[in-house]
Scaffold this active site. Structure first.
Site, PDB file in Angstrom:
ATOM      1  CB  ILE A  74      -0.998   0.011   1.134  1.00 47.11           C
ATOM      2  CG1 ILE A  74      -0.388  -0.465   2.423  1.00 47.11           C
ATOM      3  CG2 ILE A  74      -2.131  -0.831   0.944  1.00 47.11           C
ATOM      4  CD1 ILE A  74       0.609   0.894   3.247  1.00 47.11           C
ATOM      5  CE1 TYR A 171       4.502   2.809  14.588  1.00 51.72           C
ATOM      6  CE2 TYR A 171       4.421   3.534  16.941  1.00 51.72           C
ATOM      7  CZ  TYR A 171       3.816   2.786  15.801  1.00 51.72           C
ATOM      8  OH  TYR A 171       2.749   2.422  16.029  1.00 51.72           O
ATOM      9  CE  LYS A 175       1.441   4.317  13.419  1.00 50.66           C
ATOM     10  NZ  LYS A 175       0.420   3.874  12.502  1.00 50.66           N
TER      11      LYS A 175
END
Ligand SMILES: NC(=O)c1ccc[n+]([C@@H]2O[C@H](COP(=O)([O-])OP(=O)(O)OC[C@H]3O[C@@H](n4cnc5c(N)ncnc54)[C@H](O)[C@@H]3O)[C@@H](O)[C@H]2O)c1
Length: 301
Positions: A74, A171, A175
């Protein structure tokens, strides 16, 4: 099967395991036809011979639901486009996109390799943007043809993105970026009948089983607070028509708890309508900090 997603077609990325798998099963149990995407990669994003998407699609069909497996990446335009196309060609519609796929490359910032930065940005940020863009293009076409949808996107942020997390600089940044993307997408896509929200989940999956080994053991009886299935009901509701009017919001979901996360807003302010000197700016900043709320601690600090 009938339920609050009866008749809807739902795409869930990274749905071969963990939270995504739980979401896919929960959507199917509420009547949705589900496209189960998963590239099947290891915990750090390296190739893995498993085909977990196929197994989850089979599990849904065995329980009487309808599902299709999709094994694309994706975070590539081809993978995201073929995912949306799979829903449209197989089921003739797309109602809900759940962006969930991702992996970790945890290191302290001084040890974080450029490739570990890029890989985590790619899978989370680009891996949210591309499916969102391809789905939104379809919903814009529908709206222009006079068929404004009741479309939903549920993005996956993290407490690491909202509060920061030691050892997860890449991360946490990705996020946090997903929250910004969610806010912009909610504002831009409302005209095409699309609501966009984000969750910050916590659950026992392969991603967290090492980090939280001591707190995440499954109980021998009673409520298993860290089961990924506890997060899915909120995601299913956000992905259904029942959530009409809810957009641009971030929810924490863990065990039996749902929390609306309240984001940045102006706190104490001083405005002298003229330029400060650095010393004056510092003095004013310290005074304002004394009046402001103390930020929540960074995870692991
Ligand atoms: N588990 C938690 O407590 C927790 C907390 C905060 C956020 N999250 C987020 O929730 C999401 C799901 O995490 P999980 O804990 O279920 O992890 P998981 O490792 O069990 O599942 C993630 C899945 O994504 C798939 N995937 C990875 N890269 C992909 C790609 N490019 N294309 C398609 N699929 C891909 C993997 O193969 C895997 O099956 C992630 O975005 C994660 O960052 C999880």
């Amino acid at each position: 099967m009938t339920g609050i997603c009866d008749g809807r077609v739902v795409v869930v990325t990274g749905a071969g395991r963990g939270l995504g798998r739980a979401h896919a099963l929960a959507f199917a149990a509420e009547g949705a036809r589900v496209v189960v995407n998963d590239l099947g990669v290891g915990l750090d994003g390296t190739p893995d011979p498993d085909s977990p998407a196929r197994l989850v699609a089979e599990e849904i069909r065995a329980a009487g639901g309808e599902a299709l497996a999709h094994g694309g990446d994706i975070a590539t335009s081809d993978g995201a486009a073929s995912l949306v196309r799979a829903a449209l060609e197989t089921y003739g519609r797309l109602d809900t996109l759940v962006n969930n796929a991702g992996f970790l490359r945890d290191r302290m910032l001084v040890n974080l390799a450029e490739d570990d930065w890029d890989a985590v940005m790619r899978v989370h940020l680009k891996g949210h943007f591309l499916p969102l863009q391809h789905a939104a293009a379809h919903w814009r076409t529908e709206t222009k043809a006079g068929r404004t949808p009741q479309a939903r996107i549920v993005n996956t942020s993290s407490g690491a993105g909202l509060l920061g997390s030691v050892g997860q600089g890449n991360y946490s940044a990705a996020k946090a970026g997903i929250v910004g993307l969610t806010l912009v997408a909610a504002a831009e896509l409302a005209r095409y009948g699309v609501q966009v929200n984000a969750i910050a989940p916590a659950a026992r999956t392969r991603m967290t089983e090492r980090a939280f080994a001591d707190t995440m053991a499954a109980p021998s009886d009673g409520f298993d607070a860290m089961a990924p299935e506890n997060v899915s009901p909120l995601v299913v509701w956000l992905g259904s028509e029942a959530s009409a009017g809810v957009t641009g919001r971030v929810f924490e979901a863990e065990g039996g708890r749902i929390t609306v996360m309240e984001g940045w807003r102006p706190g104490p302010t001083a405005d002298r309508s003229a330029r400060w000197t650095p010393a004056e700016a510092g003095e004013t900043a310290r005074k304002l900090l004394g009046e402001a709320e103390t930020p929540a601690p960074v995870y692991g600090a």
